[in-house]
Scaffold this motif. Structure first.
Motif, mmCIF file in Angstrom:
data_model
loop_
_atom_site.group_PDB
_atom_site.id
_atom_site.type_symbol
_atom_site.label_atom_id
_atom_site.label_comp_id
_atom_site.label_asym_id
_atom_site.label_seq_id
_atom_site.Cartn_x
_atom_site.Cartn_y
_atom_site.Cartn_z
ATOM 1 N N THR A 258 -17.541 -25.208 -7.347
ATOM 2 C CA THR A 258 -17.751 -26.571 -7.812
ATOM 3 C C THR A 258 -16.429 -27.304 -7.697
ATOM 4 N N SER A 259 -16.430 -28.605 -7.961
ATOM 5 C CA SER A 259 -15.180 -29.363 -7.824
ATOM 6 C C SER A 259 -15.258 -30.626 -8.667
ATOM 7 N N CYS A 260 -14.090 -31.256 -8.853
ATOM 8 C CA CYS A 260 -14.025 -32.541 -9.534
ATOM 9 C C CYS A 260 -12.792 -33.291 -9.036
ATOM 10 N N GLU A 261 -12.745 -34.577 -9.350
ATOM 11 C CA GLU A 261 -11.600 -35.412 -9.006
ATOM 12 C C GLU A 261 -10.803 -35.658 -10.295
ATOM 13 N N PRO A 262 -9.661 -34.998 -10.460
ATOM 14 C CA PRO A 262 -8.931 -35.041 -11.728
ATOM 15 C C PRO A 262 -8.589 -36.433 -12.217
ATOM 16 N N SER A 263 -8.220 -37.332 -11.311
ATOM 17 C CA SER A 263 -7.835 -38.676 -11.746
ATOM 18 C C SER A 263 -9.001 -39.396 -12.411
ATOM 19 N N PHE A 301 -12.520 -29.043 -16.502
ATOM 20 C CA PHE A 301 -11.206 -29.691 -16.472
ATOM 21 C C PHE A 301 -10.969 -30.455 -17.770
ATOM 22 N N GLU A 302 -12.009 -31.095 -18.294
ATOM 23 C CA GLU A 302 -11.880 -31.750 -19.593
ATOM 24 C C GLU A 302 -11.493 -30.739 -20.670
ATOM 25 N N GLN A 303 -12.095 -29.546 -20.602
ATOM 26 C CA GLN A 303 -11.795 -28.537 -21.615
ATOM 27 C C GLN A 303 -10.345 -28.073 -21.524
ATOM 28 N N LEU A 304 -9.818 -27.980 -20.293
ATOM 29 C CA LEU A 304 -8.403 -27.644 -20.123
ATOM 30 C C LEU A 304 -7.526 -28.688 -20.802
ATOM 31 N N ALA A 371 -5.945 -18.993 -24.213
ATOM 32 C CA ALA A 371 -6.460 -17.864 -23.440
ATOM 33 C C ALA A 371 -7.510 -18.338 -22.445
ATOM 34 N N VAL A 372 -8.380 -19.251 -22.873
ATOM 35 C CA VAL A 372 -9.393 -19.809 -21.977
ATOM 36 C C VAL A 372 -8.734 -20.650 -20.880
ATOM 37 N N VAL A 373 -7.715 -21.412 -21.244
ATOM 38 C CA VAL A 373 -6.976 -22.203 -20.243
ATOM 39 C C VAL A 373 -6.429 -21.290 -19.158
ATOM 40 N N ALA A 374 -5.745 -20.228 -19.558
ATOM 41 C CA ALA A 374 -5.132 -19.327 -18.584
ATOM 42 C C ALA A 374 -6.183 -18.670 -17.702
ATOM 43 N N THR A 375 -7.286 -18.240 -18.291
ATOM 44 C CA THR A 375 -8.335 -17.571 -17.521
ATOM 45 C C THR A 375 -8.988 -18.528 -16.533
ATOM 46 N N THR A 376 -9.279 -19.748 -16.969
ATOM 47 C CA THR A 376 -9.910 -20.736 -16.083
ATOM 48 C C THR A 376 -9.011 -21.085 -14.907
ATOM 49 N N VAL A 377 -7.734 -21.302 -15.193
ATOM 50 C CA VAL A 377 -6.792 -21.682 -14.138
ATOM 51 C C VAL A 377 -6.616 -20.544 -13.138
#
Length: 408
Positions: A258-263, A301-304, A371-377
């Motif tokens: 999947t993908s998103c546009e961060p801006s 990305f919002e969750q990050l 921990a979730v941030v690190a795993t997702t990234v």
């Protein structure tokens, strides 16, 4: 050895006056002293045996902290007792030479060579020898040092002897690291078992909320309540995405492409983030990543962003500033979240991304956000790192592979 002030007793004289043991005797004594012991007991036995067999007053066993600029003592022997554990900066100390060169020794007047090392002056040390404690792949894990309050008289193979002891220390540090990794794996397995059932139940609760709110979005399109219903529906979608993230984290699931546009995500999510931050914390945003896409779902990305901003907000006790910046550079999206809050203590740096670890008061944190941030990234072939200084704030930096919109 830096700045800590320790209860070192003035006028102490090394009571054994036995000088150095021969190498074979020294190794034999070390093996005897450390046989069957692990963890803290091992490091204390190592420090005491190092001092005894080398005929010196002090022996320090320290591990390098993640910053590589500080060492925390695992055991520090002072003639007939152990000193409290302490953390000291390497800059301007003989231990800095050790970590840079692998080993070094100074036979006399060491205080004159390192005038900024206040601990050396407090100790009244005259001589020093130190070696790195090596890991399995040769990387430095820590420092083993022997110091005395007299000039060194036996110096022909002092560093070599320390090297033998340091090799044994490296095995114990690696064992401890593997044991910690095993415990972490068990924690994650436990989380997976718990998460599966809980997330299933919560998702069942969200399903009617999503369905009904979607219907109401259309039914109330021309009423003053339309925006509120849209917020309800969007919040439920974010909650569903959060559940997916936690489940993927706990079960190490392979993520669907999947993908998103961060801006775009940042622009739309910024107002929500502002509402979650108290008024005494200034929250600012900067974006220079237009037409950039990343292989992460928009809600993920919002969750990050949410986890990083809330973490930064909690660090700003009594007010402060949080800055969020997204830039694209060299095929990477760089997300930087900086705060001027309380910072992270060096001794806690290794545990920042550990599941269930939190320094927050009970009820204020689960220990899963970072921990979730690190795993997702990392699941998206990215990386995460941070810089922190106690009392001066923290910077978290995410790096994610990105492509221009024209590539999609």
């Amino acid at each position: 050895m830096g700045k800590p002030s320790l209860p070192i007793r003035a006028g102490f004289t090394y009571v054994e006056e036995m000088g150095r043991l021969g190498l074979n005797e020294a190794v034999s004594e070390l093996l005897t002293a450390t046989s069957g012991v692990i963890g803290q007991a091992f490091f204390e036995a190592l420090a005491r045996t190092t001092a005894r067999t080398l005929g010196v007053r002090w022996a320090l066993v320290g591990e390098l902290l993640p910053t590589k600029t500080e060492v925390r003592t695992l055991a520090a022997w002072d003639g007939d007792h152990f000193l409290p554990s302490f953390v000291y900066p390497l800059l301007g100390t003989p231990c800095a030479d050790v970590t840079r060169e692998g080993a070094c020794q100074f036979l006399e007047v060491i205080i004159a060579r390192f005038p900024d090392d206040l601990l050396l002056a407090q100790m009244g040390a005259q001589s020093y020898a130190g070696v790195v404690i090596p890991g399995e792949d040769g990387r430095p894990l820590g420092v083993l040092a022997a110091l005395d309050d007299h000039p060194a008289t036996h110096c022909d193979d002092l560093v070599a002897r320390l090297g033998v002891f340091a090799g044994r220390a490296g095995l114990e540090l690696e064992r401890r690291l593997h044991e910690e990794q095993r415990r972490q794996h068990q924690k994650v397995e436990l989380l997976g078992q718990l998460a599966g059932g809980v997330i299933h139940d919560v998702n069942n609760l969200l399903t009617p909320i999503l369905g009904l709110s979607e219907l109401l979005v259309d039914d109330l399109a021309a009423t003053p309540h339309h925006d509120a219903v849209v917020d309800i529906h969007e919040s439920a979608l974010r909650a569903q995405a959060l559940l997916r993230s936690v489940l993927a984290f706990s079960r190490r699931e392979v993520r669907v492409n999947t993908s998103c546009e961060p801006s775009v995500v940042l622009a739309n999510f910024a107002p929500i983030l502002r509402r979650m931050v108290p008024t005494d914390v200034a929250l600012t945003f900067a974006s220079d990543c237009a037409d950039c896409h990343i292989a992460i779902d928009g809600y993920e990305f919002e969750q990050l962003l949410l986890n990083l901003v809330l973490n930064a907000k909690d660090a700003c006790i009594g007010g402060g500033r949080v800055e969020v910046a997204c830039t694209s550079e060299g095929g990477e999206l760089i997300v930087a979240v900086r705060d001027d809050g309380c910072g992270i203590a060096p001794e806690l740096a290794t545990r920042v991304f550990e599941p269930f670890f939190t320094t927050k008061a009970e009820g204020r944190g689960t220990g899963l956000g970072l921990a979730v941030v690190a795993t997702t990234v990392r699941a998206s072939d990215g990386s995460v790192d941070f810089e922190s200084s106690p009392g001066r704030g923290t910077l978290f930096r995410l790096r994610l592979p990105c492509q221009l919109s024209s590539s999609y």
